[in-house]
Design a protein around this motif. Sequence first.
Motif, PDB file in Angstrom:
ATOM      1  N   SER A  12       0.041  -2.253   0.589  1.00 30.50           N
ATOM      2  CA  SER A  12       0.794  -1.227   1.310  1.00 30.50           C
ATOM      3  C   SER A  12       1.129  -1.670   2.720  1.00 30.50           C
ATOM      4  O   SER A  12       2.240  -1.453   3.210  1.00 30.50           O
ATOM      5  CB  SER A  12      -0.005   0.087   1.352  1.00 30.50           C
ATOM      6  N   MET A  13       0.170  -2.322   3.384  1.00 30.41           N
ATOM      7  CA  MET A  13       0.412  -2.772   4.754  1.00 30.41           C
ATOM      8  C   MET A  13       1.444  -3.888   4.800  1.00 30.41           C
ATOM      9  O   MET A  13       2.244  -3.972   5.737  1.00 30.41           O
ATOM     10  CB  MET A  13      -0.904  -3.214   5.387  1.00 30.41           C
ATOM     11  N   GLU A  14       1.440  -4.730   3.793  1.00 28.27           N
ATOM     12  CA  GLU A  14       2.458  -5.775   3.726  1.00 28.27           C
ATOM     13  C   GLU A  14       3.838  -5.157   3.543  1.00 28.27           C
ATOM     14  O   GLU A  14       4.810  -5.578   4.191  1.00 28.27           O
ATOM     15  CB  GLU A  14       2.147  -6.724   2.570  1.00 28.27           C
ATOM     16  N   GLN A  15       3.938  -4.146   2.695  1.00 26.39           N
ATOM     17  CA  GLN A  15       5.217  -3.475   2.473  1.00 26.39           C
ATOM     18  C   GLN A  15       5.707  -2.771   3.727  1.00 26.39           C
ATOM     19  O   GLN A  15       6.913  -2.656   3.953  1.00 26.39           O
ATOM     20  CB  GLN A  15       5.074  -2.470   1.326  1.00 26.39           C
ATOM     21  N   GLU A  16       4.761  -2.314   4.553  1.00 27.07           N
ATOM     22  CA  GLU A  16       5.118  -1.618   5.783  1.00 27.07           C
ATOM     23  C   GLU A  16       5.325  -2.570   6.962  1.00 27.07           C
ATOM     24  O   GLU A  16       5.634  -2.146   8.070  1.00 27.07           O
ATOM     25  CB  GLU A  16       4.027  -0.601   6.138  1.00 27.07           C
ATOM     26  N   GLY A  17       5.121  -3.864   6.741  1.00 31.43           N
ATOM     27  CA  GLY A  17       5.345  -4.843   7.790  1.00 31.43           C
ATOM     28  C   GLY A  17       4.251  -4.955   8.823  1.00 31.43           C
ATOM     29  O   GLY A  17       4.488  -5.439   9.936  1.00 31.43           O
ATOM     30  N   ILE A  18       3.009  -4.532   8.481  1.00 29.59           N
ATOM     31  CA  ILE A  18       1.910  -4.590   9.457  1.00 29.59           C
ATOM     32  C   ILE A  18       0.739  -5.435   8.939  1.00 29.59           C
ATOM     33  O   ILE A  18      -0.370  -5.358   9.470  1.00 29.59           O
ATOM     34  CB  ILE A  18       1.417  -3.173   9.816  1.00 29.59           C
TER      35      ILE A  18
END
Length: 462
Positions: free
Chosen positions: A145-151
């Motif tokens: 999820s964090m990868e998808q959100e760019g963080i």
Amino acid sequence: MSAPSTTARPPPPSLRKDSRIIIVGSGVFGISTALWLARAGYRDVTVLDMQDTAAAGYDPKAGIDSASADINKIVRFSYGSAVDYQRLASRAAAEWDEWNRQIAASTDLPRRFAGDRSRVWLNCGALRQSPTREMTEQELLTLKSMEQEGIRDRQFRTDDEADVERARRRGWAHKLDPCRRRERFGHHKAVLDSTAGFVVAYRGCDWARHMAQKLGVKFILDSRCGKAIDIGGADDGKPTVRTADGTVHKGDLVVVAGGGWTPSLLPEVDQLLETTGGSVAMIQIPRSRKDLWDRFAPENFPVIMEPGIYSFPRDENGIVKIGFRETKNLPELREFGISSTKLCWYTDSVDNSFLVDFVPGRGGKVAVCSGGSGHGFKFLPILGQEVVKILEGRGSATPYGRLWGWRSTSPPASAAVGDAKGKTRNGLGEGEAGPRVLSKLKMASPADWVFKSGADNRSSKL
């Protein structure tokens, strides 16, 4: 993330900016709602509470008994596939940053802040540890999820050389394994979130109350005058709150945000909310032990989270707080024993997602705002903004209005906060027949607070 199954909700009240709104409870859910109602221009907002949280500054040492009145609370962004909560936590963190700036610059601080411009939010990082040699499914979902959100670049896996090197370059490497688990157990699977940390809980609440009061919110904080004992209705159809002194307060809208007391005030929430208690222990580090004072300082020690336990860096008074559901320890602190314990009195929901909606059968004039489920505090600066949208009847158009709506009590097809198996959470629904009822539990005595010498350090997961 899909929203839980909801039931038909009544039409919202026709709120005007001069509508009388009564909020029961001055904890996170109540005070954030009051603050954002005032910011939205509502001019007649009154908060009732049976404790004088203003005079005490929400400080638990002053006797305030509430989940919100605590020395510290975790700010994390790890929500598995529950991206809406992850996004809301990120918005809250930005507002916590702004509160730090406002407090540092303010010439008008709450009384109990006097002379102290300490930050309410400390970005010390949070280490999410796996209890085994493999990353948990929840952790893998979080990283995705964090990868998808760019963080993703601010997350450091201890088993990824590129992540470890990035942590070194950014000054976070000393927090990758502060409990020396690799040395003690031969393995250490964890992720350090450099965006996370903790807030000084009671100061955060007091600052929110202070801002709300400056915007015109009225407070009745008293063991009798502010203690709600009944939520009813007047002959003219307006909702009422009767307090312990016999006064009947009539409003256009009543919002019940009473934390652990909410189910006793609103019987309708019985199958959706349950009052619970989490075990918390404190260990006092003396200032004379500079080695440990420095080691457990926020600059050197992160928040640590692992299934069954969480712990904080020491606070300004040298207290290390540990929340636990299993027996574990930090061996360096064994010699001090446990200095105090408490039950964190809060409210779980059927699926760990909040409950913010109008109560069926109350004509759209009584709303519930509760169900923090042990993870609600971090949203204090921003929660009320979403609550106001729901109270104004715009909830169905927002992800949080749909997520927090009144819902079925049957096990959801997919739980709201990262339960991949789709089960209800925390044993909700067991009732008095369940094993977790307080009267069925054996309580520890101060004699149990002293750790036995020679205990096996290797039994410690921290």
